[in-house]
Design a protein around this motif. Structure first.
Motif, PDB file in Angstrom:
ATOM      1  N   GLU A  33       0.833  -1.207   0.000  1.00  0.00           N
ATOM      2  CA  GLU A  33       0.000   0.000   0.000  1.00  0.00           C
ATOM      3  C   GLU A  33       0.871   1.262   0.000  1.00  0.00           C
ATOM      4  O   GLU A  33       0.542   2.250  -0.655  1.00  0.00           O
ATOM      5  N   ASN A  47      -0.316  10.772   0.158  1.00  0.00           N
ATOM      6  CA  ASN A  47      -1.702  10.816   0.605  1.00  0.00           C
ATOM      7  C   ASN A  47      -1.862   9.809   1.741  1.00  0.00           C
ATOM      8  O   ASN A  47      -2.250   8.658   1.532  1.00  0.00           O
ATOM      9  N   MET A  49      -3.986   9.707   4.232  1.00  0.00           N
ATOM     10  CA  MET A  49      -5.365   9.318   4.481  1.00  0.00           C
ATOM     11  C   MET A  49      -5.763   8.172   3.560  1.00  0.00           C
ATOM     12  O   MET A  49      -6.316   7.166   3.991  1.00  0.00           O
ATOM     13  N   GLY A  50      -5.464   8.307   2.276  1.00  0.00           N
ATOM     14  CA  GLY A  50      -5.784   7.248   1.316  1.00  0.00           C
ATOM     15  C   GLY A  50      -5.020   5.973   1.636  1.00  0.00           C
ATOM     16  O   GLY A  50      -5.567   4.867   1.535  1.00  0.00           O
ATOM     17  N   CYS A  52      -3.934   4.954   4.571  1.00  0.00           N
ATOM     18  CA  CYS A  52      -4.545   4.328   5.760  1.00  0.00           C
ATOM     19  C   CYS A  52      -5.879   3.670   5.416  1.00  0.00           C
ATOM     20  O   CYS A  52      -6.175   2.568   5.884  1.00  0.00           O
ATOM     21  N   GLN A  53      -6.688   4.323   4.608  1.00  0.00           N
ATOM     22  CA  GLN A  53      -7.986   3.758   4.241  1.00  0.00           C
ATOM     23  C   GLN A  53      -7.825   2.459   3.467  1.00  0.00           C
ATOM     24  O   GLN A  53      -8.523   1.472   3.731  1.00  0.00           O
ATOM     25  N   ARG A  54      -6.901   2.446   2.508  1.00  0.00           N
ATOM     26  CA  ARG A  54      -6.677   1.222   1.723  1.00  0.00           C
ATOM     27  C   ARG A  54      -6.124   0.094   2.593  1.00  0.00           C
ATOM     28  O   ARG A  54      -6.536  -1.059   2.476  1.00  0.00           O
ATOM     29  N   TRP A  56      -6.459  -0.234   5.852  1.00  0.00           N
ATOM     30  CA  TRP A  56      -7.520  -0.661   6.765  1.00  0.00           C
ATOM     31  C   TRP A  56      -8.525  -1.553   6.036  1.00  0.00           C
ATOM     32  O   TRP A  56      -8.939  -2.588   6.551  1.00  0.00           O
ATOM     33  N   ALA A  57      -8.915  -1.167   4.831  1.00  0.00           N
ATOM     34  CA  ALA A  57      -9.852  -1.977   4.040  1.00  0.00           C
ATOM     35  C   ALA A  57      -9.258  -3.355   3.760  1.00  0.00           C
ATOM     36  O   ALA A  57      -9.949  -4.380   3.858  1.00  0.00           O
ATOM     37  N   HIS A  58      -7.960  -3.388   3.439  1.00  0.00           N
ATOM     38  CA  HIS A  58      -7.286  -4.661   3.181  1.00  0.00           C
ATOM     39  C   HIS A  58      -7.302  -5.546   4.434  1.00  0.00           C
ATOM     40  O   HIS A  58      -7.575  -6.750   4.363  1.00  0.00           O
TER      41      HIS A  58
END
Length: 133
Positions: A33, A47, A49-50, A52-54, A56-58
């Motif tokens: 990531e 980025n 934020m992006g 962390c979001q990716r 976390w989603a993973h």
């Protein structure tokens, strides 16, 4: 950011003794990531934020899959236990039926021997009567 340097650094980190199994997988996911985020950096700004979001989603997806696998493993254990119980009942029923069949065969054999003995006795009696005449 130099992606080769990040890859080298993260590979060394993830290969450490502290990381095994799911921890190593998580570390490698973070590396992937991070590299993906670096590849899409604009104006040398990451980025976060992006990223962390990716990540976390993973992690959520992986945990969901692990939960599904655990459920499947539990279902398999239950089915194997039920199968073993069913096989044991079938074996017991088969043995009981075999014993009934043997008992029935013994009864039939005894009846056949009795009829044979009666027929032999009757034949001997008739032969004696014929000899007396």
């Amino acid at each position: 950011g130099d992606s080769r340097a990040v890859t080298f650094f993260m590979d060394n980190v993830c290969a450490g003794r502290a990381f095994a199994g799911w921890q190593r997988d998580t570390c490698l996911s973070f590396r992937g990531e991070l590299l993906a985020a670096m590849a899409t950096m604009q104006d040398a700004k990451l980025n976060a934020m992006g990223l962390c979001q990716r990540l976390w989603a993973h992690l959520i997806d992986r945990e969901t899959l692990r939960g599904e696998d655990a459920k499947k493993d539990q279902d398999i254990k239950i089915l194997k236990k039920e199968l073993a119980e069913t096989q044991a009942r079938a074996a017991k029923a088969s043995e009981e039926q075999h014993q009934k069949d043997v008992a029935e065969a013994n009864k039939l054999e005894a009846r056949a021997l009795k009829f044979q003995a009666e027929a032999l006795h009757k034949a001997q009696k008739e032969q004696q009567q014929q000899q007396q005449q």
